[in-house]
Design an enzyme around this catalytic site. Sequence first.
Site, PDB file in Angstrom:
ATOM      1  N   ARG A  71       0.842  -1.191   0.000  1.00 48.90           N
ATOM      2  CA  ARG A  71       0.000   0.000   0.000  1.00 48.90           C
ATOM      3  C   ARG A  71       0.880   1.245   0.000  1.00 48.90           C
ATOM      4  NH1 ARG A  71      -1.801   0.670   4.411  1.00 48.90           N
ATOM      5  NH2 ARG A  71      -1.051  -1.178   5.466  1.00 48.90           N
ATOM      6  N   TYR A 199      -1.536  -3.442  -7.186  1.00 50.33           N
ATOM      7  CA  TYR A 199      -1.215  -4.261  -6.019  1.00 50.33           C
ATOM      8  C   TYR A 199      -2.244  -4.205  -4.887  1.00 50.33           C
ATOM      9  CZ  TYR A 199       1.150  -6.801  -2.474  1.00 50.33           C
ATOM     10  OH  TYR A 199       1.435  -7.757  -1.537  1.00 50.33           O
ATOM     11  N   LYS A 208      -9.546  -2.443   1.746  1.00 45.75           N
ATOM     12  CA  LYS A 208      -9.270  -1.290   2.590  1.00 45.75           C
ATOM     13  C   LYS A 208     -10.044  -0.045   2.136  1.00 45.75           C
ATOM     14  CE  LYS A 208      -6.954  -3.823   5.235  1.00 45.75           C
ATOM     15  NZ  LYS A 208      -5.602  -4.255   5.220  1.00 45.75           N
ATOM     16  N   HIS A 228     -10.398  -2.690  11.437  1.00 45.70           N
ATOM     17  CA  HIS A 228      -9.295  -3.514  10.921  1.00 45.70           C
ATOM     18  C   HIS A 228      -9.058  -4.645  11.929  1.00 45.70           C
ATOM     19  CE1 HIS A 228      -4.850  -3.518   9.329  1.00 45.70           C
ATOM     20  NE2 HIS A 228      -5.582  -4.408   8.724  1.00 45.70           N
ATOM     21  N   SER A 250      -1.098  -3.740  10.303  1.00 47.78           N
ATOM     22  CA  SER A 250      -0.737  -4.614   9.189  1.00 47.78           C
ATOM     23  C   SER A 250       0.513  -5.430   9.540  1.00 47.78           C
ATOM     24  CB  SER A 250      -0.470  -3.779   7.944  1.00 47.78           C
ATOM     25  OG  SER A 250      -1.627  -3.044   7.618  1.00 47.78           O
ATOM     26  N   CYS A 252       1.003  -7.657  11.781  1.00 43.56           N
ATOM     27  CA  CYS A 252       1.263  -7.830  13.214  1.00 43.56           C
ATOM     28  C   CYS A 252       0.513  -9.002  13.817  1.00 43.56           C
ATOM     29  CB  CYS A 252       0.949  -6.549  13.971  1.00 43.56           C
ATOM     30  SG  CYS A 252       2.127  -5.239  13.640  1.00 43.56           S
ATOM     31  N   ASP A 279      -9.101  -9.996   8.851  1.00 42.70           N
ATOM     32  CA  ASP A 279      -8.597  -8.641   8.569  1.00 42.70           C
ATOM     33  C   ASP A 279      -9.611  -7.532   8.856  1.00 42.70           C
ATOM     34  OD1 ASP A 279      -6.213  -7.227   7.553  1.00 42.70           O
ATOM     35  OD2 ASP A 279      -7.481  -6.615   5.889  1.00 42.70           O
ATOM     36  N   ARG A 373       2.125 -12.145  -0.839  1.00 41.01           N
ATOM     37  CA  ARG A 373       0.830 -12.534  -0.246  1.00 41.01           C
ATOM     38  C   ARG A 373       0.205 -13.703  -0.981  1.00 41.01           C
ATOM     39  NH1 ARG A 373      -1.517  -8.873   3.964  1.00 41.01           N
ATOM     40  NH2 ARG A 373       0.207  -7.420   4.297  1.00 41.01           N
TER      41      ARG A 373
HETATM   42  P1  GTP Z   1      -2.133  -7.826   7.351  1.00 42.42           P
HETATM   43  O1  GTP Z   1      -2.647  -8.867   6.418  1.00 42.42           O
HETATM   44  O2  GTP Z   1      -1.055  -6.985   6.761  1.00 42.42           O
HETATM   45  O3  GTP Z   1      -3.204  -6.993   7.949  1.00 42.42           O
HETATM   46  O4  GTP Z   1      -1.315  -8.611   8.513  1.00 42.42           O
HETATM   47  P2  GTP Z   1      -1.754  -9.515   9.758  1.00 42.42           P
HETATM   48  O5  GTP Z   1      -2.051  -8.654  10.930  1.00 42.42           O
HETATM   49  O6  GTP Z   1      -2.790 -10.496   9.357  1.00 42.42           O
HETATM   50  O7  GTP Z   1      -0.386 -10.296  10.114  1.00 42.42           O
HETATM   51  P3  GTP Z   1       0.019 -11.840   9.995  1.00 42.42           P
HETATM   52  O8  GTP Z   1      -0.845 -12.723  10.844  1.00 42.42           O
HETATM   53  O9  GTP Z   1       0.119 -12.178   8.573  1.00 42.42           O
HETATM   54  O10 GTP Z   1       1.464 -11.840  10.659  1.00 42.42           O
HETATM   55  C1  GTP Z   1       2.520 -11.115  10.129  1.00 42.42           C
HETATM   56  C2  GTP Z   1       3.831 -11.556  10.713  1.00 42.42           C
HETATM   57  O11 GTP Z   1       3.794 -11.608  12.133  1.00 42.42           O
HETATM   58  C3  GTP Z   1       4.255 -12.931  10.246  1.00 42.42           C
HETATM   59  O12 GTP Z   1       5.622 -12.886   9.912  1.00 42.42           O
HETATM   60  C4  GTP Z   1       4.058 -13.807  11.456  1.00 42.42           C
HETATM   61  O13 GTP Z   1       4.940 -14.889  11.468  1.00 42.42           O
HETATM   62  C5  GTP Z   1       4.295 -12.855  12.606  1.00 42.42           C
HETATM   63  N1  GTP Z   1       3.508 -13.255  13.805  1.00 42.42           N
HETATM   64  C6  GTP Z   1       2.177 -13.486  13.857  1.00 42.42           C
HETATM   65  N2  GTP Z   1       1.785 -13.876  15.089  1.00 42.42           N
HETATM   66  C7  GTP Z   1       2.896 -13.889  15.847  1.00 42.42           C
HETATM   67  C8  GTP Z   1       3.152 -14.194  17.229  1.00 42.42           C
HETATM   68  O14 GTP Z   1       2.268 -14.541  18.007  1.00 42.42           O
HETATM   69  N3  GTP Z   1       4.444 -14.069  17.659  1.00 42.42           N
HETATM   70  C9  GTP Z   1       5.442 -13.681  16.809  1.00 42.42           C
HETATM   71  N4  GTP Z   1       6.670 -13.589  17.318  1.00 42.42           N
HETATM   72  N5  GTP Z   1       5.244 -13.390  15.504  1.00 42.42           N
HETATM   73  C10 GTP Z   1       3.995 -13.487  15.035  1.00 42.42           C
HETATM   74  C1  SPV Z   2      -2.769  -4.628   5.264  1.00 44.98           C
HETATM   75  O1  SPV Z   2      -1.785  -4.009   4.847  1.00 44.98           O
HETATM   76  O2  SPV Z   2      -3.316  -4.364   6.359  1.00 44.98           O
HETATM   77  C2  SPV Z   2      -3.317  -5.741   4.454  1.00 44.98           C
HETATM   78  C3  SPV Z   2      -2.814  -5.918   3.091  1.00 44.98           C
HETATM   79  O3  SPV Z   2      -4.211  -6.451   4.912  1.00 44.98           O
HETATM   80  S1  SPV Z   2      -3.546  -4.818   1.980  1.00 44.98           S
HETATM   81  O4  SPV Z   2      -4.723  -5.482   1.384  1.00 44.98           O
HETATM   82  O5  SPV Z   2      -2.548  -4.539   0.940  1.00 44.98           O
HETATM   83  O6  SPV Z   2      -3.986  -3.629   2.654  1.00 44.98           O
HETATM   84 MN    MN Z   3      -4.766  -5.764   7.027  1.00 41.34          MN
END
Ligand code: GTP
Ligand code: SPV
Ligand code: MN
Length: 589
Positions: A71, A199, A208, A228, A250, A252, A279, A373
């Site tokens: 983004r 993208y 979003k 979110h 994002s 996290c 999400d 992704r």
């Molecule tokens: P968006 O799709 O961008 O909104 O991201 P998201 O919040 O869904 O994040 P996602 O679950 O994909 O996690 C992103 C990163 O955080 C990955 O590299 C995971 O391995 C890491 N991660 C997720 N949960 C944990 C956790 O409990 N502990 C640690 N250390 N890392 C974590």
């Molecule tokens: C985020 O960045 O929080 C995502 C990926 O879930 S995107 O759809 O690119 O916003």
């Molecule tokens: Mn997101």
Amino acid sequence: MELTKNKAVLDWIDQQIKITTPDQVVWIDGTEDQLEALREEACATGEIYKLNQEKLPGCYLHRSDPSDVARVESRTFICCKEKENAGPTNNWMDPVEMHAMLDGICAGAMKGRTMYVIPYSMGPVGSPFAKYGIELTDSIYVVLNMAIMTRVGKAILDQLGDSPDFIKGLHCKADLDPEKRYIVQFPEENAIVSVNSGYGGNVLQGKKCFALRIASNLGRQENWLAEHMLILGIQNPQGEVRYVTGAFPSACGKTNLAMLIPPEGYQKDGWKCWCVGDDIAWLRVGEDGRLWAVNPEKGFFGVAPGTNASSNPNALATTHKGTIFTNVALNLDDDTVWWEKLDKNPPKNALDWMGNPWSPETAQGPAAHPNSRFTAPAENCPCISSEFENPAGVPISAIIFGGRRAKTAPLVYQSRDWNHGVFVGSIMGSEKTAAAEGQVGETRRDPMAMIPFCGYHMADYWQHWLDMGNIIPNQPKIFNVNWFRTDENGNFIWPGFGENLRVLEWILKRCFDEADAKETEIGYLPKAEDINLTGLDLDVETLEGLLSVDRDLWKAEVAGIRDFYQQFGDKLPKELAKELADLEARLNA
Ligand code: GTP
Ligand code: SPV
Ligand code: MN
């Protein structure tokens, strides 16, 4: 062939055709035949690549332009008439000026191309939560992704009937010029324009742009919340399923928490977790006075790197059919995909996310882009909730905020009440990730994980949260978690992932008056003995460290929050100013 007689729809599409001058217009009817023909066409042009159909049936790889991989917040605008209403945390331009500029950029942008008309629904079609949109795009990749992420096709137009109540979206890839890339929301017109990007969150407008930036405005007008947030159902050994939502910035951990697999001991005792969303959550007050949530999406657009058989087996399984991968590596030996931390066997003969030869020995950089992704259908997910399609949604017991904090925030704490919970959400901070452009690692304030997604003035948004508290007789309890505290070597102390259920168990017990807590300056914290450590290689002293509140760090935090709040001036709700003053007083006591 036009799929509707709706005059508002047809007039608006005519206007967009005049501006963008496509060679032809194709309406997406939602049939598998049409989608399959589009996949074939996109394979023929190289827009997508067909992967090994035995190992990954229905799966494809797409590489975006290397300048177009996340983004672009600096080029994302909220264009309402009054600048004041966009607030200090959004880019703003006068809507008339913005339209004039975009009309210029989009002029003739679809010449030689096809305009696809995608009617789509956010939320189960016909649900009281559902809202409809139409995205016009010149990208088959966008069509195929939208068909996974949202409900698309003629059924939506039938449901819309003659109504002009739909979100108008235009997307032109144009020539992907980063200097002319714009992601623009017009909340007063229920309209979205994305140009010069191909993208993710920039162009899959249901996500979003609509479900957060436009919908946050609708929610404010109609007394609901567009957030979110992941939505997770947690089934205890008694068979009761209790639901939580979680707002983390994002990259996290939302997708990971949403698909949590209980630790072995918990499984033996009968715990199960069910994914409703990873999400976005739309939240409304139910007739029973509780807050109810639906996931308006139909698929997952998840971060690939780090997803593996131990961190998130459910996500991995979800991607084994009908999935589009974006910017991961291609294993040339068997036409499968790979990304960092998928396993310990990087392909010897591969193409990296840019399509250049890559091998572990000669690697100059990662094989997959850090923000690469997968777009995967929710129905593939082994732990998808039976309530996923429930038009009424699920009742929420707890709202959980969280971010990446190496030091300050403890593993978990509970807010004192709703207003304090809104304060806790408003002061969220997180270290930056690869999901947006900018310096990875630097801490930024990201209230409710909504800084990039709130479609109006952030202080008005907080006021809306405070007001919502008054119309929810049975309020969820509000918590904050931090899985990311590090030790002196920079390693995460808490094991995270499935083990996070240990924290969720305490959170849910608190919601049902089944667990004790100790009161601290920042809110209620668990007593160390109330977090179940059975089967975990982590001692009570370490846990106590994770649950400690360092007064000096928190005093610095207060100063940082005050700085952050400054920009909202008089608009800052007085309730939040009071919460900050009270926190400071408790820290100084
Ligand atoms: P968006 O799709 O961008 O909104 O991201 P998201 O919040 O869904 O994040 P996602 O679950 O994909 O996690 C992103 C990163 O955080 C990955 O590299 C995971 O391995 C890491 N991660 C997720 N949960 C944990 C956790 O409990 N502990 C640690 N250390 N890392 C974590
Ligand atoms: C985020 O960045 O929080 C995502 C990926 O879930 S995107 O759809 O690119 O916003
Ligand atoms: Mn997101």
